[in-house]
Write a protein that holds these residues in place. Structure first.
Motif, mmCIF file in Angstrom:
data_model
loop_
_atom_site.group_PDB
_atom_site.id
_atom_site.type_symbol
_atom_site.label_atom_id
_atom_site.label_comp_id
_atom_site.label_asym_id
_atom_site.label_seq_id
_atom_site.Cartn_x
_atom_site.Cartn_y
_atom_site.Cartn_z
ATOM 1 N N SER A 1 -17.794 -16.190 16.940
ATOM 2 C CA SER A 1 -16.346 -16.296 17.160
ATOM 3 C C SER A 1 -16.048 -17.438 18.119
ATOM 4 O O SER A 1 -16.850 -18.338 18.309
ATOM 5 C CB SER A 1 -15.842 -14.973 17.744
ATOM 6 O OG SER A 1 -16.389 -14.791 19.054
ATOM 7 N N LEU A 2 -14.889 -17.362 18.755
ATOM 8 C CA LEU A 2 -14.488 -18.387 19.726
ATOM 9 C C LEU A 2 -15.009 -18.108 21.132
ATOM 10 O O LEU A 2 -14.794 -18.904 22.042
ATOM 11 C CB LEU A 2 -12.954 -18.477 19.769
ATOM 12 C CG LEU A 2 -12.271 -18.966 18.493
ATOM 13 C CD1 LEU A 2 -10.754 -18.872 18.653
ATOM 14 C CD2 LEU A 2 -12.674 -20.392 18.168
ATOM 15 N N ALA A 3 -15.682 -16.982 21.324
ATOM 16 C CA ALA A 3 -16.153 -16.611 22.654
ATOM 17 C C ALA A 3 -17.215 -17.587 23.158
ATOM 18 O O ALA A 3 -18.146 -17.935 22.444
ATOM 19 C CB ALA A 3 -16.723 -15.191 22.627
ATOM 20 N N MET A 4 -17.058 -18.013 24.414
ATOM 21 C CA MET A 4 -18.014 -18.891 25.090
ATOM 22 C C MET A 4 -18.260 -20.216 24.351
ATOM 23 O O MET A 4 -19.374 -20.478 23.883
ATOM 24 C CB MET A 4 -19.335 -18.158 25.319
ATOM 25 C CG MET A 4 -19.243 -16.982 26.247
ATOM 26 S SD MET A 4 -20.866 -16.311 26.663
ATOM 27 C CE MET A 4 -20.400 -14.972 27.767
ATOM 28 N N GLY B 1 -9.987 -15.694 29.422
ATOM 29 C CA GLY B 1 -9.941 -16.445 28.173
ATOM 30 C C GLY B 1 -11.242 -16.537 27.410
ATOM 31 O O GLY B 1 -12.254 -15.919 27.754
ATOM 32 N N PHE B 2 -11.207 -17.336 26.344
ATOM 33 C CA PHE B 2 -12.360 -17.475 25.458
ATOM 34 C C PHE B 2 -13.575 -18.054 26.179
ATOM 35 O O PHE B 2 -14.711 -17.776 25.813
ATOM 36 C CB PHE B 2 -12.008 -18.360 24.260
ATOM 37 C CG PHE B 2 -10.991 -17.758 23.332
ATOM 38 C CD1 PHE B 2 -11.263 -16.572 22.666
ATOM 39 C CD2 PHE B 2 -9.767 -18.369 23.127
ATOM 40 C CE1 PHE B 2 -10.327 -16.010 21.807
ATOM 41 C CE2 PHE B 2 -8.825 -17.815 22.268
ATOM 42 C CZ PHE B 2 -9.109 -16.628 21.614
ATOM 43 N N GLY B 3 -13.322 -18.851 27.215
ATOM 44 C CA GLY B 3 -14.426 -19.478 27.927
ATOM 45 C C GLY B 3 -15.309 -18.500 28.662
ATOM 46 O O GLY B 3 -16.472 -18.801 28.940
ATOM 47 N N SER B 4 -14.773 -17.317 28.985
ATOM 48 C CA SER B 4 -15.529 -16.333 29.766
ATOM 49 C C SER B 4 -15.811 -15.038 29.020
ATOM 50 O O SER B 4 -16.645 -14.250 29.457
ATOM 51 C CB SER B 4 -14.762 -15.998 31.055
ATOM 52 O OG SER B 4 -14.631 -17.137 31.877
#
Length: 395
Positions: A158-161, A333-336
């Protein structure tokens, strides 16, 4: 060769699909944009790799179709998972809350053994290879206008990390073949609060209860984190899509009910009323957290000694210890986030095979689908189970 199969993504579901297919002597090629396989897998369980959970049911998962995971969890249950990993050399050890880790306690050993098993079974792994185009022509999937395949498994995650290479490639391919995407949002993620003076309690970690979920709670400069917070984050993130701020409540001292706590505080106050109010709770709770709660409980900021507190002040402090309020304004968010909610709508996916109902030979596995699990090894288990089902159907 018949059943020549491409897999986009060398994460958990992509690797296990490759192993099972390779064992059946099927020609398999993995396309991986990173320079190594299993990059996100290396970070799971804080680097220990929470492979699965001993107790798994559909109640541990979220999806637009709550029953979608039932067949995969039945077909590839805990015992099946254990058998597979034992076969490739991974021994299991059980941690808290039925969480299962490799006995090595290192995620790298799991990744290395999955890669070894893939290569041993003649799986071709193309690293540093971004898939920009997928075309279906004359009964074949054509990757990047070059090689053609009978089957295609989308295991892109997915968009995670995004720092680990995650992207929206899987969603784009799904759309090209007519699939709907349920808008992804972060899950298992830290929460950002608009509360003031959070630097006062930054770094404080407690065992508490947040919105009814007990576990570790870590206070930070931006808000809150910890295992209990991750467990509630999906619901909070979903609410934040429609609300500007979401209220949550933290019980910082779950061993006492409010009445017993108030009585204890009154008794402590009577024992030494000349004590500084910020020493009053020393020995009872973290100093920094106690100071934060007191400052957010009494209206007269000039009160210095316990003797200057009235019964109403003490009742308010007791209430806030048991019901510390935070306003959540956002997530990290998606970055974490560890996983995403949303993804490819499972309404057009065969839950017994992971094959698209819209395009024969097209499969979706793991986190790219609109399936996400609770914290504790559930997301990885679905990755293994969905990869197993796709490979079983192809072979």
């Amino acid at each position: 060769m018949h059943n020549k199969t491409a897999i986009i993504g060398a994460g958990a579901s992509g690797l296990i699909s490759a192993v099972f297919l390779g064992r059946k002597n099927i020609n398999v090629t993995i396309y991986e944009k990173n320079s190594k396989v299993g990059r996100k897998l290396l970070t799971t369980g804080n680097g220990r790799c929470n492979i699965t959970n001993k107790n798994i049911s559909k109640n541990n998962f979220y999806s637009s179709d709550p029953d979608f995971v039932k067949h995969s969890l039945h077909s590839f249950n805990f015992e099946s998972c254990k058998k597979f990993f034992n076969e490739i050399g991974v021994e299991f050890i059980e941690g808290a809350k039925n969480r299962i880790y490799p006995m090595s306690q290192t995620a790298s050993s799991v990744v290395d053994l999955l890669e070894h098993e893939s290569l041993k079974n003649n799986v071709k792994i193309n690293l540093n290879t971004q898939v920009d185009e997928v075309e279906y022509k004359n009964g074949k999937f054509i990757i990047n206008n070059k090689e053609s395949f009978d089957n295609l498994i989308i295991a892109t995650g997915s968009l995670a990390m995004p720092k680990l290479g995650s992207c929206d490639t899987g969603y784009k391919i799904a759309k090209e073949f007519g699939h709907e995407i349920i808008e992804p949002f972060p899950s298992l993620v830290q929460l950002v609060s608009s509360n003031k003076s959070l630097d006062m309690i930054s770094g404080v970690k407690i065992e508490g209860i947040v919105n009814g979920v007990q576990g570790d709670i870590l206070f930070t400069k931006y808000g809150i984190s910890g295992s209990a917070v991750l467990d509630i984050s999906r619901d909070i993130a979903a609410q934040l899509q429609y609300e500007e701020g979401v209220k949550i409540s933290i019980d910082t001292m779950p061993l006492f009910n409010k009445s017993k706590l108030a009585d204890m505080l009154i008794k402590r106050a009577s024992q030494d009323p000349s004590k500084d109010i910020y020493m009053w709770l020393d020995g009872l709770m973290n100093k920094k957290l106690a100071r934060y709660i007191i400052q957010n409980s009494i209206s007269d900021k000039n009160v210095k000694y316990i003797k200057n507190l009235n019964r109403k002040d003490i009742q308010k402090i007791a209430h806030n210890i048991k019901n510390l309020q935070f306003t959540i304004s956002d997530t990290k968010g998606f970055g974490s986030c560890e996983v995403c909610a949303g993804g490819v709508d499972v309404g057009n996916i065969n839950n017994k095979t992971m094959e698209s109902k819209l395009q024969k030979g097209l499969y979706f596995t793991g986190e790219v689908l609109d399936v996400d699990g609770q914290c504790g090894g559930y997301n990885l288990h679905f990755a293994w189970a969905s990869g197993y089902l796709a490979s079983k159907n192809i072979s």
